[in-house]
Design a protein around this motif. Structure first.
Motif, PDB file in Angstrom:
ATOM      1  N   SER A 120       0.852  -1.170   0.045  1.00 16.34           N
ATOM      2  CA  SER A 120       0.064   0.453  -0.463  1.00 16.34           C
ATOM      3  C   SER A 120       1.305   1.426   0.079  1.00 16.34           C
ATOM      4  O   SER A 120       0.088   2.288  -0.290  1.00 16.34           O
ATOM      5  CB  SER A 120      -0.951   0.232   1.276  1.00 16.34           C
ATOM      6  N   ARG A 150      -3.626   9.534   6.374  1.00 17.49           N
ATOM      7  CA  ARG A 150      -2.669   9.522   6.191  1.00 17.49           C
ATOM      8  C   ARG A 150      -1.394   9.636   5.827  1.00 17.49           C
ATOM      9  O   ARG A 150      -1.978  10.896   5.273  1.00 17.49           O
ATOM     10  CB  ARG A 150      -2.553   7.680   5.033  1.00 17.49           C
ATOM     11  N   CYS A 154      -5.650   0.232   4.813  1.00 17.61           N
ATOM     12  CA  CYS A 154      -4.923   0.759   3.504  1.00 17.61           C
ATOM     13  C   CYS A 154      -5.373  -0.700   2.556  1.00 17.61           C
ATOM     14  O   CYS A 154      -5.458  -1.426   2.244  1.00 17.61           O
ATOM     15  CB  CYS A 154      -3.748   0.808   3.529  1.00 17.61           C
ATOM     16  N   CYS A 200      -5.472  -4.499   2.747  1.00 22.17           N
ATOM     17  CA  CYS A 200      -4.724  -5.183   3.945  1.00 22.17           C
ATOM     18  C   CYS A 200      -5.879  -5.050   4.647  1.00 22.17           C
ATOM     19  O   CYS A 200      -7.201  -4.687   4.927  1.00 22.17           O
ATOM     20  CB  CYS A 200      -3.967  -3.758   4.712  1.00 22.17           C
ATOM     21  N   MET A 245      -5.544  -6.002   8.093  1.00 24.12           N
ATOM     22  CA  MET A 245      -5.214  -5.497   9.513  1.00 24.12           C
ATOM     23  C   MET A 245      -5.848  -4.163   9.971  1.00 24.12           C
ATOM     24  O   MET A 245      -5.825  -4.119  11.166  1.00 24.12           O
ATOM     25  CB  MET A 245      -3.684  -5.395   9.692  1.00 24.12           C
ATOM     26  N   CYS A 298      -5.751  -1.304  10.433  1.00 21.71           N
ATOM     27  CA  CYS A 298      -4.628  -0.838  12.117  1.00 21.71           C
ATOM     28  C   CYS A 298      -5.408   1.373  11.654  1.00 21.71           C
ATOM     29  O   CYS A 298      -5.250   1.342  13.642  1.00 21.71           O
ATOM     30  CB  CYS A 298      -3.335  -0.525  12.340  1.00 21.71           C
ATOM     31  N   CYS A 343       3.979  -2.433   3.542  1.00 24.69           N
ATOM     32  CA  CYS A 343       3.543  -1.994   5.007  1.00 24.69           C
ATOM     33  C   CYS A 343       4.076  -2.540   6.246  1.00 24.69           C
ATOM     34  O   CYS A 343       3.890  -3.940   5.914  1.00 24.69           O
ATOM     35  CB  CYS A 343       2.567  -2.282   5.299  1.00 24.69           C
TER      36      CYS A 343
HETATM   37  S1  SF4 Z   1      -1.207  -2.787   9.386  1.00 21.07           S
HETATM   38 FE1  SF4 Z   1      -1.967  -0.936   9.200  1.00 21.07          FE
HETATM   39  S2  SF4 Z   1      -0.679   1.237   8.037  1.00 21.07           S
HETATM   40 FE2  SF4 Z   1      -0.136  -0.742   7.156  1.00 21.07          FE
HETATM   41  S3  SF4 Z   1      -1.126  -1.991   5.441  1.00 21.07           S
HETATM   42 FE3  SF4 Z   1      -2.734  -2.279   7.169  1.00 21.07          FE
HETATM   43  S4  SF4 Z   1      -3.561  -0.310   7.824  1.00 21.07           S
HETATM   44 FE4  SF4 Z   1      -2.184  -0.021   6.255  1.00 21.07          FE
END
Ligand code: SF4
Length: 647
Positions: free
Chosen positions: A84, A190, A295, A298, A300, A302, A500
C-alpha cells in the motif's frame, strides 16, 4: 497535456517515470529503467541515489535546486498483503540531509495503476499548481482556489471537483508557509509525516497530486505469487496478534509503553504518565471510534476512523490518533482526555504538520513556557500550559502561520532552541533536527542509539529495539549496536519495496517469505542477504550525503540532547534509571565498528568500495571526511543477524 503510451513489463514495474520541471511546466516521459530498480530496489533506494546524484550539495532544501520525488517501489499495488505504500523524498529542510517519508492508503497503488513508477519534480512553479493524472492524461493545473485550504479540506474539495475515484496527496497551510516539519496527507488521515516533505512541496508551489488509473501491473510469476499469498492470508488470519491490531491499531501500545517506562510525558521529562488510562487504546475505542479503516490490500485495518467531541469546539472527524500521536501529542503535552488528543491530531492533520514533530515542538515550547523562557507576551496574550487544549490550538496556529515566535518553532525544536538559548537545547528532544518519535530511550539504550544514528534524524521506523532492550537487559549497552545496525538494514527495506512493515512484521511473516514474494513479482532471484546488502548500500549512501552537505565528521551529528544522559527518569517504574554519557560514547564506538566506519563516524573507503560506492568514497575523500582505515579491516558482515519479536 501529454498522453502516455502503455508499456508491457512483467516485473512489478508500471513502466513510466515522469520528470516535471515546475519552473517551465515541461513534462518529460521516460521509460522506467529496470536496471536501476534491480540495483536500488525502488522506493527509498532509488530516491537516495537520485538525490545524491542530482541535488547540489549547497542547494537550499526549499529552493529550486532541490528535487521532490514520488516513488512507488516494486511491490506496492501488487497482489500481496499490505502493498500500500508510496515513498516521497527530497533533501530535508528539517535535517539538511537525505530525507524520505512514506504513507499508506491507496495513493501509491493508484499511481501504478495509472502507469507511473516515479515522478521527479524540479524547479519552482510560478503559481500554485496541482498535478492531474488520469491514466495517460498528464496535466499541471492551476491550484489557486485550493491554496490556503487545510489538507483534509483540500482533499475533500478535489474529490468533489474531480471524482471520488481519484486518490489525492496534498499539503496544508503549514507546507505552503514553509513550516519545516510539514507533511503530505492522503485518505483523510494517512501521512508521509517525517523530514518535512510537505514543506518541499509547498516551496515548489505544488499543492497536490490527483491520480486515477485502471491498468493492471504485470508480474513475473502470478501463479506462484497467488499460491504463496493465499497461504499467508490463511495463516495470518488467525495469528494471535491480528485481533488486537484490528481492534486497537497501534494504540494498544500506549499503556504498554507506560508500564515499561518508555512513554514520553511532559516533553520527555519523565516516562510515566499518571493519567494514561484516560488516553489509552480502550478510551480511543470506547469514546472516539466510528469504524476501522485499512489501506490497499490489507486486512489488519490498524487505521481507526474516529471523531473528537470537545465541548465548545466543532465535532471533528479524523483517522487516529495512533500510538505515536497519542504519545507525542497526548502524554507528552500532559493531555488527560482522549478527545483532546484526537482534536490536536485533527488540527495538525488539517494544518498539514507531522504529529510527531508537531507534538515534540509543542512540548518543547510548553517546557520553555514553564521555565519562563517564553512568556504570555510572546504568545499573543495566551499561556501554554501542560494539558491545555486551547493553548495548544493557539500555539499551533502561530506556528502554521509563522506568526510572531511561531516563526522560531516553525523551524523545529532545534532551530527554536538556538533562538531561545538559556540552555534550552538540552531539552529540545531531537536528533539532526528531527523530533523524537513516541519513545523515551533513557532506559532503552538500543532505542536511544536508534534515534541517534537514524539517517533521517530521530525516527523509530528505522530501528525499534525496546523489546530487545527489555530482553537483553536495560542497564547494559553492550552488543546493542550490532542489533541496531541489523534493524537499520531490514526495516528500511519495507520503505524500499513500498510495502507496510506493520503487517509483515507483526504477524510473523519471515524475511525469507517477503523476498520470495519479491522474486515472484520481479523474477530477480534475490536472497535475503543480498537484499540486506542493498539496504546497507543505501544506508551508507545517505550517510555520505549527510556528511557531504553538513561538512563535519559524522559523529558530531549523532548525539541526542543532554537530557538523555544528564537527567535520570524521575518517576514511575523507570525511576532513577538512565544511560550515562560514557555509555552513549560506548554505543557509538561499537556502532561505528559494526558498520566498518572509523571512530569519527565516517564511512571508510574499504566499506564503501565493498558496497559498490566508490564514487561516494572519492567524494568524501575530496572533502576530507573519508573514514581512516580500520586496523584489522572492516567486519565482513555488518550487523549481527538478529530476529527480534518485532522488526
Ligand atoms: S497494517 Fe495498518 S498501516 Fe499497514 S497497510 Fe494495514 S492498515 Fe495500512
Amino acid at each position: 497535456m501529454l498522453r502516455q503510451r502503455k508499456l508491457e513489463m512483467n516485473n512489478g514495474i508500471a513502466g513510466t517515470t515522469l520528470r516535471i520541471n515546475l519552473t517551465t511546466g515541461e513534462i518529460e516521459r521516460i521509460l522506467s529503467d529496470e536496471e536501476v530498480y534491480r540495483r536500488w530496489h525502488g522506493g527509498r533506494g532509488v530516491i537516495a541515489k537520485i538525490l545524491y546524484d542530482e541535488v547540489p550539495r549547497n542547494a537550499d532544501p526549499l529552493g529550486p535546486e532541490n528535487i521532490f520525488i514520488v516513488n512507488v517501489g516494486i511491490m506496492s499495488g501488487c497482489f500481496i498483503p499490505a502493498g500500500s505504500k508510496v515513498e516521497f523524498g527530497s533533501v530535508s529542510p528539517l535535517t539538511n540531509g537525505h530525507g524520505d517519508s512514506n504513507m499508506g492508503g491507496h495513493f501509491g497503488p493508484m499511481l501504478k495503476f495509472a502507469g507511473y513508477d516515479m515522478i521527479i519534480f524540479t524547479g519552482i512553479s510560478p503559481k500554485p499548481v496541482y498535478l492531474y493524472l488520469d491514466n495517460d492524461i498528464i496535466e499541471l493545473r492551476d491550484a489557486s482556489r485550493y491554496w490556503g485550504m487545510g489538507s483534509l479540506d483540500c482533499e475533500k474539495q478535489l474529490k468533489k471537483d474531480l471524482g471520488e475515484d481519484f486518490e489525492i496527496a496534498t499539503i496544508g497551510p503549514a507546507g505552503e508557509n514553509g513550516v519545516l516539519f510539514s507533511c503530505i496527507t492522503h485518505d483523510f488521515g494517512r501521512q508521509a509525516g517525517r523530514t518535512g516533505q510537505g514543506a518541499v512541496m509547498g516551496s515548489k508551489k505544488l499543492k497536490a497530486i490527483a491520480v486515477r488509473g485502471n491498468r493492471s501491473i504485470g508480474v513475473h510469476d502470478l501463479e506462484s505469487l497467488k499460491k504463496q499469498v493465499m497461504e499467508i492470508i490463511l495463516r495470518t488470519k488467525t495469528h494471535p496478534n491480528m485481533e488486537p491490531w484490528q481492534k486497537y491499531g497501534t494504540s494498544f501500545f500506549v499503556k504498554w509503553s507506560n508500564d515499561n517506562a518508555v512513554l514520553p510525558a511532559y516533553n520527555f521529562q519523565t516516562t510515566y504518565f499518571e493519567d494514561v488510562d484516560k488516553i489509552d487504546g480502550n478510551q480511543l475505542v470506547e469514546q472516539c471510534l466510528i469504524s476501522h479503516k485499512a489501506c490497499f490490500g490489507c486486512w489488519m485495518n490498524c487505521g481507526k476512523y474516529t471523531k473528537a467531541v470537545v465541548p465548545g469546539k466543532p465535532i471533528v472527524h479524523l483517522e487516529g490518533p495512533e500510538y505515536e500521536t497519542t504519545a507525542t501529542c497526548g502524554s507528552n503535552l500532559g493531555m488527560k482526555d482522549i478527545n483532546h488528543v484526537a482534536y490536536i491530531n485533527w488540527m495538525l492533520d488539517n494544518l498539514g504538520m507531522d504529529t510527531m514533530s508537531g507534538g515534540g515542538v509543542t512540548a518543547f515550547a510548553m517546557e520553555c513556557f514553564e521555565r519562563g523562557l517564553i512568556t504570555e507576551k510572546d504568545l499573543e496574550g495566551h499561556t501554554l500550559k501542560w494539558g491545555s487544549l486551547d493553548d495548544v490550538e493557539h500555539f499551533l496556529d502561530m506556528v502554521a502561520c509563522r506568526r510572531g515566535i511561531g516563526e522560531w518553532f516553525a523551524g523545529g525544536s532545534k532551530q527554536a532552541s538556538e533562538k531561545i538559548g538559556h540552555g534550552s537545547e538540552k531539552f529540545a528532544m531531537q536528533v539532526k533536527g528531527q523530533e523524537m518519535s513516541g519513545y523515551d530511550g533513557r532506559w532503552a539504550p538500543g532505542m536511544l542509539l536508534s534515534y541517534m544514528t537514524a539517517d533521517i534524524g530521530a525516527h523509530h521506523n528505522r530501528s525499534w529495539t525496546i523489546t530487545v532492550d527489555i530482553e537483553e537487559g536495560r542497564e547494559s549497552v553492550e552488543g546493542r549496536a550490532k542489533i541496531v545496525v541489523y534493524l537499520q538494514h531490514i526495516r528500511p527495506l519495507f520503505d524500499t519495496w513500498c510495502i507496510c512493515r506493520l503487517f509483515w512484521g507483526e504477524v510473523d511473516v519471515t524475511a525469507e517469505e517477503i523476498v520470495e514474494s519479491l522474486n515472484h513479482i520481479t523474477g530477480w532471484g534475490v536472497t535475503v542477504d543480498e537484499a540486506l546488502r542493498t539496504s546497507e548500500m543505501i544506508w551508507n549512501l545517505t550517510r555520505c550525503h549527510y556528511i557531504e552537505r553538513n561538512r563535519a565528521n559524522g559523529r558530531a551529528f549523532d548525539y541526542p540532547p543532554a537530557r538523555s544522559w544528564e537527567d535520570k527518569i524521575p518517576s514511575g517504574p523507570g525511576k532513577g534509571k538512565g544511560v550515562t554519557r560514557d555509555q552513549i560514547e560506548q554505543m557509538l564506538d561499537e556502532y561505528y565498528e559494526a558498520r566498518g566506519w572509523d571512530k569519527n563516524g565516517n564511512p571508510t573507503r574499504e566499506v564503501l568500495e565493498d558496497l559498490g560506492l566508490v564514487f561516494a568514497a572519492d567524494n568524501l575523500e575530496k572533502l576530507g571526511f573519508l573514514g581512516k582505515p580500520i586496523p584489522g579491516g572492516i567486519p565482513p558482515v555488518r550487523g549481527k543477524k538478529y530476529k527480534p519479536k518485532a522488526f
